[in-house]
Write an enzyme that holds these catalytic residues in place. Structure first.
Site, PDB file in Angstrom:
ATOM      1  N   ASP A   1     -46.440  34.771  12.943  1.00 13.48           N
ATOM      2  CA  ASP A   1     -47.652  33.748  11.740  1.00 13.48           C
ATOM      3  C   ASP A   1     -48.430  35.381  11.890  1.00 13.48           C
ATOM      4  O   ASP A   1     -48.686  35.656  13.294  1.00 13.48           O
ATOM      5  CB  ASP A   1     -48.254  32.713  12.465  1.00 13.48           C
ATOM      6  CG  ASP A   1     -49.273  32.557  11.854  1.00 13.48           C
ATOM      7  OD1 ASP A   1     -49.771  33.229  11.255  1.00 13.48           O
ATOM      8  OD2 ASP A   1     -49.474  31.131  12.168  1.00 13.48           O
TER       9      ASP A   1
ATOM     10  N   CYS B   1     -56.874  37.470  -5.037  1.00 20.66           N
ATOM     11  CA  CYS B   1     -56.111  37.250  -6.220  1.00 20.66           C
ATOM     12  C   CYS B   1     -57.319  36.055  -6.628  1.00 20.66           C
ATOM     13  O   CYS B   1     -56.458  34.997  -7.279  1.00 20.66           O
ATOM     14  CB  CYS B   1     -54.195  37.353  -6.813  1.00 20.66           C
ATOM     15  SG  CYS B   1     -54.167  37.085  -8.480  1.00 20.66           S
TER      16      CYS B   1
END
Length: 495
Positions: A356, A430
């Site tokens: 993570d 994005c």
């Protein structure tokens, strides 16, 4: 086992249902051409199974033996139907004089495909109606007459006339229809005309500053995007890669980009199989190059990609690092995506770890203050790549934003911990949604105990790139730059 659904186009029964209706025996089935059948099965899988068109359609084309021009037809039919779903639904519902949720799912998807052919493709009306009716007859025999009547009515007008009719009906007071909303609200009208949910129209208008330009961006989302390749620096020159592929050209802005001509399977390209290049939108190449191009004082050997899956940016950064004697640590929390990163960066100085990215300072592979350059390509709504993911605009919801923006800020704060004093962080999404771009950056910096400063990203983009704004951040757009709508912010950690 789910109950067998009632056949027919009417209201759905209460409770669960299985949309995969039993078909009549093979001998009694009308002949359905393989291209249309593949398109139907792909659209149905997207709506029934939450499948992804770009994954399911190639398999269906192979299984149905569809190639060449027929494969191009099936691809346009599938992707176009999925992109236009909201507007097609409004038109089909008006033609059927009933809401779409009162039409059986298999019939509903077949009608969408038929309507797309009638309104968007150069397919004769007779062929579009007849083939779709045959398809419905093969799925739900009792609904063939209904499908024939609906499609004949759809074919009575073109798309523009249908949109005018829907808006006019709204002005005449048909409440609850798409037209009634569009008649009173220019945002709702843009949503109907350009086949995007209203909340996305609002997000684009907010980011661009006007609804007029937002409509240009929405239009660009509805055009089939070209396939961009990244020629890995030090491995192959873009001009050499383009010369090896029929019709390919060097990209307009990225020094690594090559644009393919037409369709085809990029996986069959030798340079990709050999690790010399990979598929990557030109905008993604540009924002990764901002991180690589920003100057840092002192050592420049340890780079970090904090959210590396599936590996496109890690591949470009790895190739650049190899030229400079640096190496990249690529972090991916999902095991299967970490495997994709390792595969995509094979042969490059990239060390992939399944971890993570928020565990900086806790994971021994992610020491605090140790990296010279850090990329945070944060998980986001993907609103900047809707042209490549035709079903995504209808799946995403405003409720997705709070957990995503929280994660984005946590990852960016972890990046501030990971980078050394004087090092740089590039935050990339994005998505042009301002909650995921400017707001996430501002909030992460405000909440961090580490001093960071925004750096103007524009000098590290090609001078030929137009309309990069007033800085310091940069937002790319498909209608302006021909790229996905990538956002990049560059930050430097204080001493």
């Amino acid at each position: 086992m789910k109950p067998v659904p009632r056949r027919g186009p009417g209201p759905r029964p209460a409770g669960g249902r299985d949309d995969r209706l039993p078909r009549p025996p093979r001998g009694r089935r009308p002949a359905i051409d393989p291209a249309r059948e593949a398109a139907y099965e792909a659209v149905a899988a997207v709506h029934r199974d939450d499948a992804y068109a770009n994954l399911v359609l190639p398999r269906l084309l192979r299984e149905n033996g569809v190639s060449g021009r027929d494969a191009a037809f099936a691809t346009e039919l599938t992707y176009g139907t999925l992109r236009q779903t909201g507007t097609l639904d409004a038109i089909v519902a008006a033609a059927a004089d009933r809401p779409m949720d009162r039409i059986d799912p298999p019939v509903r998807d077949a009608l969408r495909i038929g309507a797309y052919q009638l309104l968007h493709m150069r397919v004769g009306a007779h062929a579009a109606v007849a083939t779709t009716v045959d398809l419905v007859r093969s799925l739900v025999p009792g609904a063939a007459g209904f499908a024939n009547a609906v499609l004949r009515r759809v074919g009575e007008a073109d798309r523009d006339a249908w949109l005018e009719r829907l808006v006019r009906q709204g002005l005449e007071g048909r409440e609850g229809t798409e037209g009634s909303q569009a008649a009173a609200d220019p945002v709702a009208r843009a949503a109907l005309v350009h086949a995007h949910p209203r909340w996305i129209v609002n997000a684009f208008a907010d980011a661009l500053g006007s609804l007029d330009e937002a409509e240009q961006a929405l239009d660009a989302d509805n055009l089939p995007p070209p396939v961009h390749l990244c020629a890995r620096p030090g491995r192959i020159a873009p001009a050499d890669l383009a010369a090896s592929l029929p019709g390919a050209v060097v990209g307009r802005y990225s020094p690594y980009a090559v644009v393919l001509a037409g369709g085809g399977d990029p996986a069959s390209i030798p340079a990709i199989r050999e690790g010399l290049a990979h598929v990557q939108d030109e905008g993604s190449q540009l924002v990764a190059s901002v991180l690589a191009g920003a100057p840092v004082s002192g050592a420049d050997e340890r780079w970090l990609d904090l959210c590396a899956g599936p590996g496109g940016k890690a591949g470009l950064l790895g190739a650049l690092a190899a030229e400079r004697g640096a190496h990249v640590t690529a972090v991916e929390v999902a095991h299967h995506r970490a495997a994709l990163v390792a595969q995509a960066t094979r042969g490059l100085p990239v060390y992939t770890i399944n971890a993570d990215g928020r565990d900086v300072g806790k994971d021994p592979d992610l020491p605090a203050g140790a990296f010279d350059r850090v990329l945070v390509d944060a998980p986001c709504t993907g609103l900047g790549a809707l042209r490549r993911r035709p079903e995504a605009r209808w799946r995403r919801q405003p409720s997705d934003l709070p957990p995503l923006t929280r994660l984005q800020r946590e990852l960016l704060q972890a990046a501030f911990q990971a980078v050394r004093p004087g090092g740089v962080v590039a935050y990339v999404t994005c998505s042009p949604h301002q909650a995921e771009t400017e707001v996430s950056v501002t909030e992460a910096a405000r909440r961090s105990s580490i001093d960071v400063d925004l750096v103007d990203a524009r000098p590290y983009l090609p001078p030929s790139l137009p309309e990069t704004g007033s800085g310091p951040t940069v937002q790319l757009w498909p209608h302006r730059h021909g790229t996905d709508a990538m956002f990049v912010a560059l930050l430097r950690r204080g001493a």
